[in-house]
Each structure stands twice: as C-alpha cells, then as structure tokens.
Design a protein around this motif. Structure first.
Motif, PDB file in Angstrom:
ATOM      1  N   UNK A  37       0.846  -1.213   0.000  1.00  0.00           N
ATOM      2  CA  UNK A  37       0.000   0.000   0.000  1.00  0.00           C
ATOM      3  C   UNK A  37       0.871   1.248   0.000  1.00  0.00           C
ATOM      4  N   UNK A  38       1.861   1.219  -0.896  1.00  0.00           N
ATOM      5  CA  UNK A  38       2.863   2.278  -0.933  1.00  0.00           C
ATOM      6  C   UNK A  38       2.578   3.192  -2.141  1.00  0.00           C
ATOM      7  N   UNK A  39       1.968   4.356  -1.863  1.00  0.00           N
ATOM      8  CA  UNK A  39       1.541   5.235  -2.960  1.00  0.00           C
ATOM      9  C   UNK A  39       2.729   5.851  -3.699  1.00  0.00           C
ATOM     10  N   UNK A  40       3.807   6.088  -2.967  1.00  0.00           N
ATOM     11  CA  UNK A  40       4.988   6.674  -3.603  1.00  0.00           C
ATOM     12  C   UNK A  40       5.603   5.707  -4.621  1.00  0.00           C
ATOM     13  N   UNK A  41       5.689   4.442  -4.199  1.00  0.00           N
ATOM     14  CA  UNK A  41       6.224   3.411  -5.093  1.00  0.00           C
ATOM     15  C   UNK A  41       5.322   3.284  -6.332  1.00  0.00           C
ATOM     16  N   UNK A  42       3.998   3.347  -6.080  1.00  0.00           N
ATOM     17  CA  UNK A  42       3.038   3.265  -7.195  1.00  0.00           C
ATOM     18  C   UNK A  42       3.265   4.417  -8.172  1.00  0.00           C
ATOM     19  N   UNK A  43       3.493   5.605  -7.622  1.00  0.00           N
ATOM     20  CA  UNK A  43       3.707   6.772  -8.493  1.00  0.00           C
ATOM     21  C   UNK A  43       4.973   6.591  -9.336  1.00  0.00           C
ATOM     22  N   UNK A  44       5.981   5.910  -8.781  1.00  0.00           N
ATOM     23  CA  UNK A  44       7.231   5.711  -9.530  1.00  0.00           C
ATOM     24  C   UNK A  44       7.007   4.793 -10.730  1.00  0.00           C
ATOM     25  N   UNK A  45       6.028   3.891 -10.617  1.00  0.00           N
ATOM     26  CA  UNK A  45       5.709   3.017 -11.760  1.00  0.00           C
ATOM     27  C   UNK A  45       5.008   3.832 -12.841  1.00  0.00           C
ATOM     28  N   UNK A  46       4.000   4.596 -12.425  1.00  0.00           N
ATOM     29  CA  UNK A  46       3.228   5.394 -13.385  1.00  0.00           C
ATOM     30  C   UNK A  46       4.152   6.347 -14.148  1.00  0.00           C
ATOM     31  N   UNK A  47       5.174   6.834 -13.437  1.00  0.00           N
ATOM     32  CA  UNK A  47       6.089   7.813 -14.044  1.00  0.00           C
ATOM     33  C   UNK A  47       6.888   7.233 -15.207  1.00  0.00           C
ATOM     34  N   UNK A  48       6.946   5.910 -15.314  1.00  0.00           N
ATOM     35  CA  UNK A  48       7.795   5.332 -16.369  1.00  0.00           C
ATOM     36  C   UNK A  48       7.027   4.956 -17.626  1.00  0.00           C
ATOM     37  N   UNK A  49       5.749   5.342 -17.683  1.00  0.00           N
ATOM     38  CA  UNK A  49       4.945   4.898 -18.819  1.00  0.00           C
ATOM     39  C   UNK A  49       5.418   5.500 -20.154  1.00  0.00           C
ATOM     40  N   UNK A  50       5.861   6.732 -20.121  1.00  0.00           N
ATOM     41  CA  UNK A  50       6.348   7.340 -21.367  1.00  0.00           C
ATOM     42  C   UNK A  50       7.650   6.684 -21.824  1.00  0.00           C
ATOM     43  N   UNK A  51       8.480   6.373 -20.833  1.00  0.00           N
ATOM     44  CA  UNK A  51       9.779   5.782 -21.158  1.00  0.00           C
ATOM     45  C   UNK A  51       9.613   4.462 -21.919  1.00  0.00           C
ATOM     46  N   UNK A  52       8.709   3.612 -21.424  1.00  0.00           N
ATOM     47  CA  UNK A  52       8.551   2.300 -22.080  1.00  0.00           C
ATOM     48  C   UNK A  52       7.910   2.465 -23.461  1.00  0.00           C
ATOM     49  N   UNK A 104      -3.572   1.529  -6.371  1.00  0.00           N
ATOM     50  CA  UNK A 104      -3.003   1.591  -5.016  1.00  0.00           C
ATOM     51  C   UNK A 104      -3.652   2.710  -4.184  1.00  0.00           C
ATOM     52  N   UNK A 105      -3.896   3.878  -4.801  1.00  0.00           N
ATOM     53  CA  UNK A 105      -4.482   4.997  -4.047  1.00  0.00           C
ATOM     54  C   UNK A 105      -5.814   4.589  -3.416  1.00  0.00           C
ATOM     55  N   UNK A 106      -6.671   3.949  -4.215  1.00  0.00           N
ATOM     56  CA  UNK A 106      -7.989   3.527  -3.714  1.00  0.00           C
ATOM     57  C   UNK A 106      -7.887   2.426  -2.668  1.00  0.00           C
ATOM     58  N   UNK A 107      -6.827   1.636  -2.752  1.00  0.00           N
ATOM     59  CA  UNK A 107      -6.753   0.444  -1.909  1.00  0.00           C
ATOM     60  C   UNK A 107      -5.823   0.619  -0.710  1.00  0.00           C
ATOM     61  N   UNK A 108      -5.444   1.883  -0.405  1.00  0.00           N
ATOM     62  CA  UNK A 108      -4.503   2.091   0.702  1.00  0.00           C
ATOM     63  C   UNK A 108      -5.166   2.693   1.938  1.00  0.00           C
ATOM     64  N   UNK A 109      -6.477   2.913   1.899  1.00  0.00           N
ATOM     65  CA  UNK A 109      -7.138   3.561   3.027  1.00  0.00           C
ATOM     66  C   UNK A 109      -7.400   2.592   4.172  1.00  0.00           C
ATOM     67  N   UNK A 110      -7.587   1.323   3.808  1.00  0.00           N
ATOM     68  CA  UNK A 110      -7.847   0.306   4.835  1.00  0.00           C
ATOM     69  C   UNK A 110      -6.967  -0.902   4.562  1.00  0.00           C
TER      70      UNK A 110
END
Lengths: 216, 253
Positions: A37-52, A104-110
């Motif tokens: 439930x790590x939102x920062x880690x999730x954001x790091x994945x989303x950030x690489x979409x242009x690169x791939x 991850x954002x939706x699933x990190x509240x609980x």
C-alpha cells in the motif's frame, strides 16, 4: 555488410531485452506497491509509462529500418519478426503494471481484505513466466518455455478462484464491492500478463525453429 | 517435391579434368514452375544448369556420370539428338547476346533452322514470341532495325523471345539480370512469372532476393553439392540445413 547487419541485430536484441526488463519491472513494482500500500512506489511506476512507450517506438523503427535496408532472411528475419511481437507484449505488461499501480491509491485507506487473497502468489508465478519467456528470447534456450502452457493453466485457475472469492466478500458486505472489484481487475491484468508471456514464448519458438506453435 | 518433374538428375557427377565440379547431385525440377539455383561463386550452379541442355559437351575433358532425364528420357542416351534437345531446352545468358542482325531475324533464325520458311508463318511466330517476351510494343515499329541498337534490357527480352520462338519446354537462365538496371530487371522478373504458365524455368542467380521473388522452388549448392532443395518460402524462412542458413543470412559466400 552482413557483419554490420549482424552487429545491428545484436543491438536490437539487447535493446529489446532492456525494454522487456522494464515492462517486467513495472509489473513487479506495481504489485509490490499494491501489497505494501505504498503510494509513492506506485507513483514511480506510473512515471515510467512514457519511457517504455518511447522504447517501443524506437525499437519498432529500428526493426523497419533493418528490414528495409537489409531484406533479412531465415533466422535473421525471424529474429526481427519475433522482436516486433516481444516489444508489443512487453509494452502491455508494463502498462498492466501501471494499471495495478493506479489502484493503489484507492486500496490504501484500509488494510487489504484477506491479505489480497491469492494475488501476491499469482503475481510471483506470472513474473516467473515472463522471466523465463524473456530469458528464452535472450539465450535461445527453448527448455525454459516448454511447460509454459500448463503454468498458464494454473494462472487461469487462480484468476477464477480470486473472482469467486471476491464475489463472496462482496456478498458478505456491500462495502467490500469497490475493493473486491479492484482485486478482480488486478487478477485479470495478471492473467493477461501471463498470456503475453505465452505470446513471447510462441514467437521465441518461431524464431528458433521456424515452427508455429500455440501456447495458452 | 510432390509436383510432377520435367527434369530429374540422379547421382549426377561431373569433372572438369581433375576438378570434381558436381558431386552426386540428385534434383527434381517441377514442371511449369520456376526453380532457382543459388550458392556462392564456383559452387556448380551454372555447371548444373549447363548439364540440362548438354552445353558442357562443348568443353574438353569433361566427364559425367549419373543420370539426367528430360520427360523420362535419358539425355546422354546414344539416341538423344543434341539439336532437338537444345530446341526443347532453351537458354538465356548473363550478357544479352543478340545476333548482329535485325530484330525480326533474331527471332526468326531458330524457326528457320528448324525448317520453317513460310513468311506468313514466320511473321506469326515472331510476333507471338515478341509478345510473350513482353517486348512487342516496344519494337513492333522497327522490326528491321538492328538488334544491337536496343537497350540492354530490351536485348535480353529479345534473347528470351528468340528462345521462345522454337517452342521450348524448359528455359534455362544463367544470371539473366546481372547486366541490367533495376527497371529492366523488374521487367524480366515479371516476364519470368508469366512464362511459367507455359514453360518450366530454371534460373541461376547470385541475387538471393531475386531468387526469393521469382522462384517457386530453390536449390542451394555449395562446393559442387546440392545442400538443400525445397519450396522457396521454406528455404528463405526456415532452411533445414545450417549451411543454407549461414549462406542466405550472409554469414559467408
């Protein structure tokens, strides 16, 4: 000339491996972010979409250039044909990693319901399949992919079991509907990633032997 | 090759003096198909081609063993008439070689040698042959001009027309495009595609892309041996022999 072409072909394969590894990394990290439930880690994945995506375009153009300028034949031609499929599959795998990260954002509240059910286990199996398919592309070792079909059956069974389990939790409590729908979607993404591993394997088989096989 | 064969060689060996130029070559050439022979220089592909109309007979100190049949008849049988054989098996060479005569006479020459003297009949053969060779429209207004005034590509198509005029069954082509520019080459390749409706074509080429484009079957030769022969698509997509693979992917040759 042939020597220059074969050097280019090696570079093409090396670039494709880098891209396949990025796709695999995005999926692995997306799942890890979900588990923790790590939102920062999730954001790091989303950030690489242009690169791939850029990698895919660049490798695809390289393939077309090699075809246009060298008219490759036999295994040289099959390597390029396989590469075009591998990059498509790798892009999809990376994008599913991003889709999982997006939940991850939706699933990190609980806390997760039932420890995410079988999702972490399923993800491990899918990533092993991707690793073996990509390693077969790299090393020409077909033994790595010979049991992929039965491994894919296991993945299909896990997806089905997650679906049924999710439905059960939803029926127990309507508040679970949103979370369990995400879980079911994640299981579906993982199942599609296993299909892409099979697609890579089919094309590696063609690359190596010239024979078309169906793995699913 | 399951298709019916027009030419078959069985364990064919050929020596030029001590040089063993063809070694146990067994090949079937399917009728009404284009078969390409590929391989590095000196591999024996032209030698094999020249066996099919016994052109090697003209060279001293050639020894041939094994069997070649055309329509199930042995080419080396004592009863085989070489002139009749070369009428049945025409040939087109690397460099266009028209006779230093008019365009008309180039095509009419063969039928005349074979006894046709009637002008109307010759006119018909000349027109048909030139049409078949896809050059009629370019030369119909100047049939009496010298053939040597034509471009290289036109000369080569004239040579094909000259071959067609004696109604062969098989046309051998030894590097027919290597002296031509890409446009003239494309015209010859289109022509080859049409010719196979009526004839069997065997083409020797070192241009693998050309072999892949024009042929139905391909044979790969190396150091006097036929290494692999099969459908062109199979040879260029997934050859069975490593030697073929290495040659067509440019690793040697």
């Amino acid at each position: 000339m042939a020597e220059k072409f074969h050097t280019e072909l090696k570079k093409l394969k090396a670039d494709t491996l880098k891209m396949a590894k990025l796709g695999r990394f995005m999926l692995r990290t997306g799942v890890d972010a979900l588990i923790r439930q790590d939102k920062e880690l999730a954001a790091s994945v989303v950030a690489r979409k242009d690169e791939i995506h850029e990698m895919e375009v660049r490798i695809e153009e390289h393939c077309y250039q090699l075809i246009a300028l060298n008219q490759p034949m036999a295994k040289d031609m099959r390597i390029i044909a396989c590469t075009l499929k591998v990059i498509t599959a790798s892009l999809r795998i990376g994008r599913y990693g991003k889709s999982i990260a997006n939940t991850v954002a939706d699933l990190s509240t609980k806390p997760h319901i039932a420890n995410l059910m079988s999702i972490p286990h399923m993800a491990d199996l899918v990533i092993d399949m991707i690793d073996d398919a990509v390693a077969a592309y790299e090393s020409d070792n077909l033994r790595l992919i010979e049991d992929l079909s039965s491994r894919d059956d296991t993945i299909d069974a896990l997806r089905h079991s997650i679906f049924r389990e999710g439905i059960t939790y939803m029926m127990e409590d309507p508040k679970n509907i949103s979370r369990c729908t995400h879980y079911i979607m994640v299981a579906r993404y993982l199942e599609r990633c296993a299909d892409h591993a099979c697609k890579i394997a089919e094309n590696v088989q063609y690359m190596e032997t010239g024979e078309r096989v169906e793995i699913h | 090759m399951s298709e019916s064969a027009i030419i078959t060689t069985n364990n064919l060996n050929l020596w030029y003096h001590e040089k063993h130029a063809l070694q146990s070559v067994s090949i079937k050439i399917p009728k009404n198909r284009v078969t390409a022979l590929i391989g590095p220089s000196g591999c024996g592909k032209s030698t094999l081609l020249r066996c099919f109309n016994r052109l090697n007979d003209l060279i001293d100190h050639v020894k041939i063993t094994g069997e070649i049949t055309l329509d199930d008849e042995n080419l080396h049988a004592p009863a085989t008439d070489v002139v009749t054989l070369r009428k049945k098996v025409g040939m087109v060479f690397q460099k266009p070689n028209p006779f230093p005569k008019s365009i008309y006479e180039n095509v009419a020459y063969g039928p005349r040698v074979h006894g046709i003297c009637n002008k109307a009949e010759l006119d018909k053969i000349v027109e048909q042959s030139l049409r078949h060779a896809a050059i009629w429209d370019e030369v119909k207004e100047r049939l009496n001009d010298s053939a040597l005034g034509l471009s290289g590509g036109q000369q080569q198509r004239l040579c094909i027309a000259r071959t067609l005029a004696v109604e062969p069954e098989v046309i051998l082509m030894d590097e027919p495009c290597s002296a031509l520019d890409p446009i003239a080459t494309a015209k010859i390749e289109n022509l080859i595609e049409r010719l196979k409706e009526d004839y069997t074509v065997i083409i020797v080429t070192h241009n693998m892309q050309q072999a892949a484009r024009v042929s139905d079957y391909t044979g790969f030769m190396y150091l006097g041996k036929l290494i692999e022969c099969g459908k062109t698509r199979q040879i260029f997509e997934h050859p069975k022999e490593e030697l073929t693979e290495n040659y067509i992917t440019g690793r040697f040759g």
